[in-house]
Motif scaffolding. Structure first.
Motif, PDB file in Angstrom:
ATOM      1  N   ARG A   1     -39.663  13.396   3.149  1.00  0.00           N
ATOM      2  CA  ARG A   1     -38.274  12.951   3.184  1.00  0.00           C
ATOM      3  C   ARG A   1     -37.517  13.604   4.344  1.00  0.00           C
ATOM      4  O   ARG A   1     -37.710  14.766   4.645  1.00  0.00           O
TER       5      ARG A   1
ATOM      6  N   ALA B   1     -36.349   9.521  -2.369  1.00  0.00           N
ATOM      7  CA  ALA B   1     -37.631  10.037  -1.885  1.00  0.00           C
ATOM      8  C   ALA B   1     -38.765   9.561  -2.772  1.00  0.00           C
ATOM      9  O   ALA B   1     -39.820   9.131  -2.288  1.00  0.00           O
TER      10      ALA B   1
ATOM     11  N   ASP C   1     -35.444   5.266   2.380  1.00  0.00           N
ATOM     12  CA  ASP C   1     -34.871   6.209   3.342  1.00  0.00           C
ATOM     13  C   ASP C   1     -33.383   6.385   3.062  1.00  0.00           C
ATOM     14  O   ASP C   1     -32.710   5.462   2.576  1.00  0.00           O
TER      15      ASP C   1
END
Length: 199
Positions: free
Chosen positions: A10, A137, A142
């Motif tokens: 992430r 995540a 995103d």
């Protein structure tokens, strides 16, 4: 992939692919997850506005400083707001929480004054931010948390009079050429032993 591996991958996206959209099913799941966010005494002094209408997005983009491109190109913007008036908050908890929780607020939070009440309520909203970023995540979405916005202008645009904006989050799919991707810009954190302690 386990959660640790997901968190290693992430990162905060700087550039989104405007052609990639988050599915309605995933958006519905994120809404439910946010509704389940924890807060002190289950106070929930918040709301979360999911935005993908182009005309609204364009207005918000003009009030988003260097985050303008993210607001325009991401799939959705989620605006995190907090109850504006402490009296409205007190009415909400009196109607929805058990007596013990209300008494905690009256004895541990309220006596410190309005500025402390507002700070305390804001802290609860930030708890929900952590939940959202973690959920994204885990779901392969995103995300970009954004404090770099003109919150008062957001409030004027959204016209949600009982709440005020604290921050927003862009979600979507990153552009393949996003310069902040860990393959281009490696993730940097303080060494674990500096922040994880065992006295």
């Amino acid at each position: 992939m386990n959660f640790l591996e997901q968190m290693k991958k992430r990162y905060t996206v700087k550039k989104y692919n405007p052609h990639e959209k988050i599915s309605a099913e995933q958006i519905a799941e994120l809404k439910e997850i946010l509704n389940l966010s924890p807060s002190s005494i289950n106070s929930q002094p918040w709301n979360f506005i999911f935005i993908n209408k182009p005309e609204l997005r364009e207005q918000l983009a003009e009030a988003s400083y260097f985050n303008k491109g993210k607001v325009l190109d991401s799939s959705h913007i989620i605006v995190f707001q907090v109850i504006k008036n402490p009296e409205d908050f007190e009415k909400q908890i009196e109607e929805n929480l058990p007596e013990g929780s209300v008494n905690y607020y009256r004895t541990m939070v309220k006596p410190h004054g309005e500025a402390s009440i507002r700070a305390w309520m804001g802290h609860q909203v930030y708890l929900s931010l952590g939940v959202l970023l973690s959920a994204c995540a885990a779901m392969g979405i995103d995300s970009t948390p954004m404090e770099g916005i003109e919150t008062e202008k957001y409030d004027e645009i959204l016209k949600n009079d009982s709440y005020e904006t604290l921050f927003a989050v862009a979600i979507g799919k990153r552009d393949e050429n996003d310069s902040n991707h860990p393959e281009t810009t490696p993730k940097r954190r303080l060494k674990s032993e500096m922040v994880i302690l065992e006295p």
